[in-house]
Design an enzyme around this catalytic site. Structure first.
Site, PDB file in Angstrom:
ATOM      1  N   LYS A  36      -2.883   3.536  -6.758  1.00  0.00           N
ATOM      2  CA  LYS A  36      -2.116   3.141  -8.212  1.00  0.00           C
ATOM      3  C   LYS A  36      -2.964   2.279  -8.756  1.00  0.00           C
ATOM      4  CE  LYS A  36       0.896  -0.562  -6.044  1.00  0.00           C
ATOM      5  NZ  LYS A  36       2.074  -0.671  -5.504  1.00  0.00           N
ATOM      6  N   ARG A 131      12.840  -6.842  -3.286  1.00  0.00           N
ATOM      7  CA  ARG A 131      12.487  -6.031  -4.392  1.00  0.00           C
ATOM      8  C   ARG A 131      13.285  -4.478  -4.160  1.00  0.00           C
ATOM      9  NH1 ARG A 131       6.296  -3.912  -5.687  1.00  0.00           N
ATOM     10  NH2 ARG A 131       6.885  -2.370  -4.361  1.00  0.00           N
TER      11      ARG A 131
HETATM   12  C1  LIG Z   1       1.650  -1.319  -4.138  1.00  0.00           C
HETATM   13  C2  LIG Z   1       2.367  -0.810  -2.905  1.00  0.00           C
HETATM   14  C3  LIG Z   1       1.786  -0.577  -1.637  1.00  0.00           C
HETATM   15  C4  LIG Z   1       0.233  -0.950  -1.546  1.00  0.00           C
HETATM   16  O1  LIG Z   1       0.235  -2.467  -1.540  1.00  0.00           O
HETATM   17  P1  LIG Z   1      -1.246  -3.189  -1.377  1.00  0.00           P
HETATM   18  O2  LIG Z   1      -0.918  -4.352  -1.224  1.00  0.00           O
HETATM   19  O3  LIG Z   1      -1.893  -2.666  -2.578  1.00  0.00           O
HETATM   20  O4  LIG Z   1      -1.669  -2.655  -0.183  1.00  0.00           O
HETATM   21  C5  LIG Z   1       2.608  -0.323  -0.600  1.00  0.00           C
HETATM   22  N1  LIG Z   1       3.729   0.082  -0.830  1.00  0.00           N
HETATM   23  C6  LIG Z   1       4.481   0.046  -1.975  1.00  0.00           C
HETATM   24  C7  LIG Z   1       5.872   0.619  -1.932  1.00  0.00           C
HETATM   25  C8  LIG Z   1       3.675  -0.328  -2.925  1.00  0.00           C
HETATM   26  O5  LIG Z   1       4.583  -0.452  -4.138  1.00  0.00           O
END
Ligand SMILES: *Cc1c(COP(=O)(O)O)cnc(C)c1O
Length: 359
Positions: A36, A131
């Site tokens: 992302k 969250r």
């Molecule tokens: C962004 C996100 C991740 C990845 O997070 P990082 O800290 O970049 O590894 C994993 N799971 C969810 C639900 C996320 O929103």
């Protein structure tokens, strides 16, 4: 080549992925590469795939479309809850989606049935970061109802910690996910294929062998892209921190005082600057600003350069100790996640595949 530019070193991303993949493998954990932060850039996704990931994970449907249009075949998970307004696209594009609302799951089921499909879902549980996620004592009810829907299949349970409130993953809060899974499996006579527990904040716990046995799936973005875990932003062994390097160009160089002349009100962003008198300095302006990146997340690669401040289009640096730099020369920065995300999403920053050692 236009500037500013973000150089993306696919070899380093692949290397970082291999390191994280190996760590996961030692605990029998499957790895999803989270793209992302790169807007679903196919080249980055493919570097992750070469490094060993067998899943990709994305927060936005447009990014999933970009990945799929490029010909990528590994399954892609939608990790942000689907929007009711685009349920059809979720069913078309995502191989799995993470869900927390029965109303949305029901809509997914209806859309899938209309397309003669079954959509795979993971139910996300909130284990304290507040969250996304349903509260543990509501899990039974949502599973009970979702099991009656013909268009969806519950393939697993998951949780996400740290991102909003910094809650640290522990063996105990991970075990809670495992216990809830066992309870539900027993009660409903089902079996979850996936227990997906982690983002980059769990790398430390993984290194300490602290992840409970049944957790079998991680979703990792930052640790792969920037080589840091995300509790204390510590460097992960055998990874690069400069797979992404931002470069801007010097457009002004002047000897000026460090303290402004005149009475001080607010700057362009409503802050009132407090400035230490360091005497005269050689100040350069770079062609990059807050429209392009988060200035606080920039780390000059030349240790003798100091960032003075920035407005929308101008970044001022102090090169007094940095030696011979001139108009037209390039200045490069390593990036913290906030600066990386800003540069990646700015339409003004050119994205260039290249080697970041040879800048
Ligand atoms: C962004 C996100 C991740 C990845 O997070 P990082 O800290 O970049 O590894 C994993 N799971 C969810 C639900 C996320 O929103």
């Amino acid at each position: 080549m236009s500037t500013p530019k973000l150089t993306i070193d696919l070899k380093k991303i692949e290397h970082n992925t291999k390191t994280i993949f190996q760590l996961c493998k030692e605990s029998s954990i499957a790895l999803a590469g989270v793209t992302k932060g790169t807007l679903g850039m196919p080249e980055v996704a493919n570097a992750m795939i070469r490094g060993g990931v067998t899943w990709l994970a994305e927060s936005r449907l447009d990014n999933i479309k970009r990945l799929k249009d490029s010909g990528i075949k590994v399954p892609v998970i939608l990790i942000r809850s689907p929007h009711l307004s685009e349920i059809d696209r979720v069913v078309d594009l995502a191989d799995i989606s993470f869900n927390t609302e029965y109303k949305i799951i029901k809509a997914l089921s209806e859309a899938s049935i209309a397309k003669n499909k079954v959509h795979n879902i993971v139910i996300m549980i909130d284990l304290g970061d507040l969250r996304e996620g349903i509260w543990p004592d509501e899990l039974r009810d949502i599973i009970h109802k979702a099991l009656t829907l013909k268009g969806v299949k519950i393939v697993g349970l998951g949780t996400n910690l740290t991102d909003l409130n910094g809650v640290i993953p522990t063996t105990e809060n991970n075990q809670k996910l495992v216990d809830l899974a066992s309870e539900m499996e027993k009660e409903f006579g089902i079996e979850f294929e996936i227990l997906t527990a982690a983002n980059s904040s769990s790398i430390k716990l993984l290194e300490l062998n602290g992840i409970p046995k049944r957790i079998n799936h991680f979703r990792i973005g930052e640790a792969i892209l920037l080589g840091r875990e995300t509790i204390a932003r510590e460097v992960i062994d055998n990874t690069y921190q400069d797979a992404f390097v931002l470069t801007a160009e010097i457009i002004e160089k002047k000897l000026k005082p460090s303290v402004p002349i005149g009475d001080i009100g607010q700057d362009a962003f409503g802050n009132t600057p407090k400035i230490e008198d360091k005497g005269d300095m050689v100040r350069c302006i770079l062609n990059i600003g807050r429209q392009d990146t988060n200035i606080g997340g920039l780390i000059p690669r030349n240790k003798n350069i100091e960032i003075v401040g920035a407005s929308s289009d101008h970044l001022v640096i102090d090169i007094t100790k940095a030696g011979d730099l001139d108009i037209g020369d390039m200045v490069s920065f390593n990036l913290e996640y906030s600066a990386f995300l800003g540069a990646m999403t700015s339409p003004f920053v050119a994205k260039v595949i290249g080697l970041t050692d040879k800048l």
